[in-house]
Design a protein around this motif. Structure first.
Motif, PDB file in Angstrom:
ATOM      1  N   THR A 128     -34.637  40.023  11.224  1.00 58.85           N
ATOM      2  CA  THR A 128     -33.461  40.873  11.054  1.00 58.85           C
ATOM      3  C   THR A 128     -32.962  41.346  12.411  1.00 58.85           C
ATOM      4  OG1 THR A 128     -34.325  41.657   8.932  1.00 58.85           O
ATOM      5  CG2 THR A 128     -32.560  42.950   9.932  1.00 58.85           C
ATOM      6  N   TYR A 133     -29.986  39.558   8.038  1.00 55.62           N
ATOM      7  CA  TYR A 133     -31.308  39.027   7.720  1.00 55.62           C
ATOM      8  C   TYR A 133     -31.213  37.523   7.514  1.00 55.62           C
ATOM      9  CZ  TYR A 133     -35.588  38.002   5.137  1.00 55.62           C
ATOM     10  OH  TYR A 133     -36.767  37.446   4.715  1.00 55.62           O
ATOM     11  N   SER A 169     -27.026  45.225   9.257  1.00 57.35           N
ATOM     12  CA  SER A 169     -28.129  44.366   9.667  1.00 57.35           C
ATOM     13  C   SER A 169     -27.924  42.972   9.106  1.00 57.35           C
ATOM     14  CB  SER A 169     -29.466  44.929   9.174  1.00 57.35           C
ATOM     15  OG  SER A 169     -29.734  46.191   9.770  1.00 57.35           O
ATOM     16  N   VAL A 210     -29.521  43.757  14.269  1.00 58.02           N
ATOM     17  CA  VAL A 210     -28.446  44.708  13.998  1.00 58.02           C
ATOM     18  C   VAL A 210     -27.143  44.163  14.581  1.00 58.02           C
ATOM     19  CG1 VAL A 210     -27.574  47.042  14.405  1.00 58.02           C
ATOM     20  CG2 VAL A 210     -30.009  46.670  13.952  1.00 58.02           C
ATOM     21  N   TYR A 263     -26.272  40.023   4.940  1.00 57.01           N
ATOM     22  CA  TYR A 263     -25.840  41.177   5.717  1.00 57.01           C
ATOM     23  C   TYR A 263     -25.848  42.395   4.798  1.00 57.01           C
ATOM     24  CZ  TYR A 263     -24.079  37.584   8.905  1.00 57.01           C
ATOM     25  OH  TYR A 263     -23.972  36.499   9.735  1.00 57.01           O
TER      26      TYR A 263
END
Length: 281
Positions: free
Chosen positions: A245, A238, A236, A247, A228
């Motif tokens: 990714t 990942y 975001s 949000v 994060y």
């Protein structure tokens, strides 16, 4: 992620009965254990420069050289201040029973237990011929990781101050950027550079992947194998394995410093700590 259960028809009625009993027990126990969840989201007035959350949900707030520990409901537990050790460089609570406090000014590392008692005498990295170290983190294999700036690689140091693992040289991935933070997850080691680049290494310290998030990245954390990071006020997530990714919703708050533990998001602002439950789709 879907979890599929396969049951034989002969056991189906038995499983249904057990499930019903469990549902009743959960309803009976919910008033006793559901208080923290029912109070979300919450906000507390705090004075802190940095924030950490351990896997038990304990909250650590750092102000200057002082670390203050709270439980998940922000009840005070203990505090640690070692002023003679110099300025605190980093705090790693990956293992809540063996917390690492690092003082790069004196190249010194401290191990603390869950009540902030010192577990042993200070570890002087000079004794392991690791000089001018700036970044360390805990290792699940025992000991700790060090980023070796001279050889541009990571090294794992065991309890006897012996180098037990050395990764490959990553100069061509970093170029002139400096590594300013490092954390280990289940299967990876993450290096955060001052140009916003995040390098992902495997569990042996060898290069695996890099993520270009830009110089506007202000903070990052790891939960399991998900990375994060905050950028332009947003967070975001990942997923290293899936290489994608998404949000994370932050209810319109401009996020710079934060931590995520499971489904809880902690956001540290100016004199304020906010906690909210996030929904992962």
């Amino acid at each position: 992620m879907a979890i599929i259960f396969s049951v034989q028809s002969a056991n189906f009625s038995y499983i249904c009965a057990v499930k019903k009993i469990l549902e009743i027990l959960i309803l009976l126990l919910l008033p006793f254990f559901g208080g923290a969840q029912e109070s979300l989201p919450w906000s507390r007035d705090v004075i802190a420069d940095a924030l950490e959350i351990d896997r038990l949900g304990n909250i650590y707030l750092v102000k200057g050289n002082v670390v203050t520990k709270y439980d998940a409901e922000m009840n005070f537990l203990c505090a640690y201040d070692n002023y003679p050790a110099g300025s605190m460089s980093s705090l790693d609570v990956s293992n809540p029973f063996k917390v690492i406090v690092f003082y790069s000014e004196f190249n010194k590392l401290m191990y603390l237990d869950s009540k902030f008692a010192e577990l042993r005498s200070p570890i002087m990295l000079d004794d392991a011929e690791l000089y001018n170290t700036k970044v360390v983190c805990s290792s699940s294999f025992g000991g700790f990781w060090v980023f070796d700036e001279q050889n541009v690689c990571v090294r794992r140091v065991d309890s006897n101050l012996e180098i037990s693992q050395q990764g490959t040289n990553i100069y061509n991935k970093l170029a002139d950027a400096d590594v300013i933070a490092m954390r280990e997850s289940i299967n990876y080691l993450f290096l955060f550079a001052d140009d916003g680049k995040i390098l992902v290494l495997d569990k042996f310290g060898n290069f695996y992947r890099s993520l270009e998030v830009g110089g506007s990245c202000t903070d990052f954390c790891i939960d399991n194998d998900v990375l994060y990071y905050s950028q332009n006020g947003e967070i975001s997530a990942y997923d290293v394995v899936a290489d994608n990714t998404i949000v994370i919703p932050t209810e319109g708050k401009n996020v710079t410093k934060f931590r995520i533990r499971h489904d809880l998001l902690y956001m540290l602002g100016e004199n304020k700590l906010d906690c909210l439950k996030i929904q992962f789709k």
